[in-house]
Design an enzyme around this catalytic site. Structure first.
Site, PDB file in Angstrom:
ATOM      1  N   PRO A  12       0.849  -1.204   0.000  1.00 43.76           N
ATOM      2  CA  PRO A  12       0.000   0.000   0.000  1.00 43.76           C
ATOM      3  C   PRO A  12       0.874   1.239   0.000  1.00 43.76           C
ATOM      4  O   PRO A  12       1.762   1.386   0.844  1.00 43.76           O
ATOM      5  CB  PRO A  12      -0.783  -0.132   1.314  1.00 43.76           C
ATOM      6  CG  PRO A  12       0.085  -0.961   2.196  1.00 43.76           C
ATOM      7  CD  PRO A  12       0.820  -1.906   1.293  1.00 43.76           C
ATOM      8  N   MET A  13       0.642   2.151  -0.962  1.00 40.16           N
ATOM      9  CA  MET A  13       1.454   3.363  -1.071  1.00 40.16           C
ATOM     10  C   MET A  13       0.545   4.563  -1.294  1.00 40.16           C
ATOM     11  O   MET A  13      -0.321   4.528  -2.174  1.00 40.16           O
ATOM     12  CB  MET A  13       2.461   3.220  -2.213  1.00 40.16           C
ATOM     13  CG  MET A  13       3.516   2.164  -1.938  1.00 40.16           C
ATOM     14  SD  MET A  13       4.637   1.909  -3.337  1.00 40.16           S
ATOM     15  CE  MET A  13       3.584   0.947  -4.445  1.00 40.16           C
ATOM     16  N   VAL A  14       0.742   5.591  -0.521  1.00 41.41           N
ATOM     17  CA  VAL A  14      -0.116   6.767  -0.555  1.00 41.41           C
ATOM     18  C   VAL A  14      -0.167   7.356  -1.966  1.00 41.41           C
ATOM     19  O   VAL A  14       0.854   7.711  -2.555  1.00 41.41           O
ATOM     20  CB  VAL A  14       0.384   7.847   0.432  1.00 41.41           C
ATOM     21  CG1 VAL A  14      -0.499   9.086   0.354  1.00 41.41           C
ATOM     22  CG2 VAL A  14       0.406   7.293   1.856  1.00 41.41           C
ATOM     23  N   CYS A 109       1.984   3.037   9.865  1.00 41.44           N
ATOM     24  CA  CYS A 109       2.148   4.364   9.276  1.00 41.44           C
ATOM     25  C   CYS A 109       2.936   5.269  10.230  1.00 41.44           C
ATOM     26  O   CYS A 109       2.528   5.465  11.382  1.00 41.44           O
ATOM     27  CB  CYS A 109       0.789   4.996   8.971  1.00 41.44           C
ATOM     28  SG  CYS A 109       0.915   6.666   8.255  1.00 41.44           S
ATOM     29  N   LYS A 150      -0.502  -4.912   9.105  1.00 46.87           N
ATOM     30  CA  LYS A 150       0.849  -4.534   8.678  1.00 46.87           C
ATOM     31  C   LYS A 150       1.461  -3.699   9.797  1.00 46.87           C
ATOM     32  O   LYS A 150       0.908  -2.660  10.175  1.00 46.87           O
ATOM     33  CB  LYS A 150       0.802  -3.744   7.370  1.00 46.87           C
ATOM     34  CG  LYS A 150       2.173  -3.410   6.790  1.00 46.87           C
ATOM     35  CD  LYS A 150       2.038  -2.794   5.397  1.00 46.87           C
ATOM     36  CE  LYS A 150       3.406  -2.588   4.751  1.00 46.87           C
ATOM     37  NZ  LYS A 150       4.183  -1.521   5.394  1.00 46.87           N
ATOM     38  N   HIS A 181       7.175  -4.693   8.512  1.00 48.05           N
ATOM     39  CA  HIS A 181       8.190  -3.778   7.980  1.00 48.05           C
ATOM     40  C   HIS A 181       9.130  -3.526   9.145  1.00 48.05           C
ATOM     41  O   HIS A 181       8.827  -2.730  10.038  1.00 48.05           O
ATOM     42  CB  HIS A 181       7.537  -2.492   7.500  1.00 48.05           C
ATOM     43  CG  HIS A 181       8.498  -1.517   6.903  1.00 48.05           C
ATOM     44  ND1 HIS A 181       8.076  -0.330   6.325  1.00 48.05           N
ATOM     45  CD2 HIS A 181       9.848  -1.532   6.779  1.00 48.05           C
ATOM     46  CE1 HIS A 181       9.132   0.336   5.887  1.00 48.05           C
ATOM     47  NE2 HIS A 181      10.216  -0.364   6.151  1.00 48.05           N
ATOM     48  N   GLY A 215      10.773  -4.885   3.221  1.00 45.20           N
ATOM     49  CA  GLY A 215      11.962  -4.069   3.407  1.00 45.20           C
ATOM     50  C   GLY A 215      13.205  -4.670   2.776  1.00 45.20           C
ATOM     51  O   GLY A 215      13.304  -5.883   2.575  1.00 45.20           O
ATOM     52  N   ASN A 216      14.155  -3.790   2.412  1.00 41.53           N
ATOM     53  CA  ASN A 216      15.469  -4.185   1.903  1.00 41.53           C
ATOM     54  C   ASN A 216      15.423  -4.871   0.544  1.00 41.53           C
ATOM     55  O   ASN A 216      16.156  -5.832   0.300  1.00 41.53           O
ATOM     56  CB  ASN A 216      16.196  -5.104   2.897  1.00 41.53           C
ATOM     57  CG  ASN A 216      16.525  -4.431   4.210  1.00 41.53           C
ATOM     58  OD1 ASN A 216      16.171  -3.280   4.419  1.00 41.53           O
ATOM     59  ND2 ASN A 216      17.193  -5.140   5.092  1.00 41.53           N
ATOM     60  N   GLU A 239       8.464   0.864  -2.519  1.00 42.18           N
ATOM     61  CA  GLU A 239       9.198   1.920  -3.215  1.00 42.18           C
ATOM     62  C   GLU A 239       9.840   1.443  -4.514  1.00 42.18           C
ATOM     63  O   GLU A 239       9.746   2.111  -5.546  1.00 42.18           O
ATOM     64  CB  GLU A 239      10.275   2.484  -2.277  1.00 42.18           C
ATOM     65  CG  GLU A 239      10.859   3.808  -2.712  1.00 42.18           C
ATOM     66  CD  GLU A 239       9.924   4.986  -2.439  1.00 42.18           C
ATOM     67  OE1 GLU A 239      10.208   6.072  -2.989  1.00 42.18           O
ATOM     68  OE2 GLU A 239       8.945   4.823  -1.700  1.00 42.18           O
TER      69      GLU A 239
END
Length: 359
Positions: A12-14, A109, A150, A181, A215-216, A239
């Site tokens: 999920p990304m804003v 968040c 999450k 995360h 992550g990573n 990302e």
């Protein structure tokens, strides 16, 4: 309840988890995609907000892919909610559960508005564990789709052990899976330091439900190494997918113009779902991922912001961007000359003042 395939997940990304982008990642190997974090108060009380996000969630049901095949589209999809009121969250979840494959509670968040509203990663302290337990329990007992969470590392002198204990609480409350995360919450630096994959491995060993590692990851090899080390049931990537939405396919990084045109093609199939700002941002990220150091990139930043439609973005990519890259421009109608002249005028006015602003 059936848990979807958690192997490769688009995070999920804003403002960037729109249906066309989710569909693109699904076509290139993502087994599951999340919506952006949604506000349950607005879903329950703002009709326009609800209808906009329902259009997004429903957009890909039965839609053919760009290649014409009847792929799995953007399903399965998980709707992510935030908040700290069990009743409000359940009410909002009931309005969208018929159109998705699970509801996720955001407990990670780190942004300032999450701290001010006391939700997301600011519910990880032990004093709020009973509240979180009541929310997850209410969701798991009230919904007919799975409930997930999450999370980030819990604040503690022993964060790995504390987070594992928190994970067991979530499992007992009814969570069907947990995504970790493995960084601490920080409103100033969301990705401060590397994620602690050892913590992911520890929580995986502690729980009986699936655990997803977040992550990573920069390459598909990172995904494989992450899963091998943590023994997690899947990897979530955010990302890096914005620059390379084909990551999960294991292929080479795609040509930025080609992948941009593929995304724009889906946007045309699904009109009025992604906003123009969202579309511009996606295309900019695709190009930026490989071309941010090219001398023409500042011009591109200006030019794409001057586009007023998907068609104009296509003309920019196939005309001027390809010429800047030394590629042969694709044939378009005479609209290109008019658009280029207009954009050139804009560039000439401001390029000297902004050349060093986009590094």
């Amino acid at each position: 309840m059936t848990v979807p395939d958690l192997s490769y997940i688009a995070a999920p990304m804003v403002g960037q988890s729109d249906a066309p982008f989710r569909m693109l990642t699904r076509q290139y190997g993502a087994t599951l995609a999340y919506t952006q974090m949604l506000d349950p108060h607005k879903l329950a009380n703002d009709r326009e907000y609800l209808e906009f996000h329902l259009r997004d969630i429903q957009a890909c049901n039965g839609t053919r892919t760009v290649s014409g095949s009847h792929d799995a589209d953007a399903r399965p999809v998980i709707v992510q909610l935030c908040g700290n009121d069990p009743e409000v969250i359940v009410k909002a979840a009931r309005q969208v559960q018929m159109h998705c494959d699970g509801i996720d509670l955001n407990l990670g968040c780190p942004q300032e508005h999450a701290r001010e509203g006391h939700f997301g990663g600011y519910l990880l302290g032990k004093k709020d564990w009973p509240l979180v337990q009541s929310i997850v329990s209410a969701m798991s007992h009230s919904l007919f789709v799975p409930t997930s969470t999450k999370i980030r590392l819990c604040p503690s002198s022993t964060p790995t052990a504390t987070t594992a204990t928190f994970g067991r609480l979530l499992e007992h409350a009814g969570a069907s899976w947990v995504t970790l995360h493995a960084r601490h919450v920080s409103a100033k630096r969301r990705r401060q330091g590397a994620a602690d994959l050892g913590a992911v491995r520890a929580i995986k060993e502690a729980l009986n439900i699936p655990v997803v590692s977040n992550g990573n990851v920069r390459t598909f090899e990172d995904v494989r190494a992450n899963l091998e080390y943590t023994k997690a049931d899947g990897a979530m990537v955010g990302e890096t997918l914005l620059g390379n939405p084909t990551l999960f396919s294991g292929r080479d990084v795609p040509d930025p113009v080609h992948i941009s045109l593929a995304y724009l093609g889906i946007c045309k199939q699904l009109p009025d779902i992604a906003t123009l700002k969202t579309i511009q941002t996606h295309v900019r990220r695709f190009v930026e991922f490989q071309c941010s150091r090219r001398p023409w990139y500042p011009k591109f930043r200006i030019a794409i912001n001057d586009c007023h439609s998907v068609d104009e973005i296509e003309i920019l990519l196939c005309g001027r961007v390809n010429r800047w890259r030394g590629k042969a421009a694709k044939a378009f109608s005479g609209e290109e000359d008019e658009l280029e002249e207009s954009s050139d005028n804009r560039e000439n006015e401001v390029i000297d003042h902004t050349e060093h602003a986009y590094t």
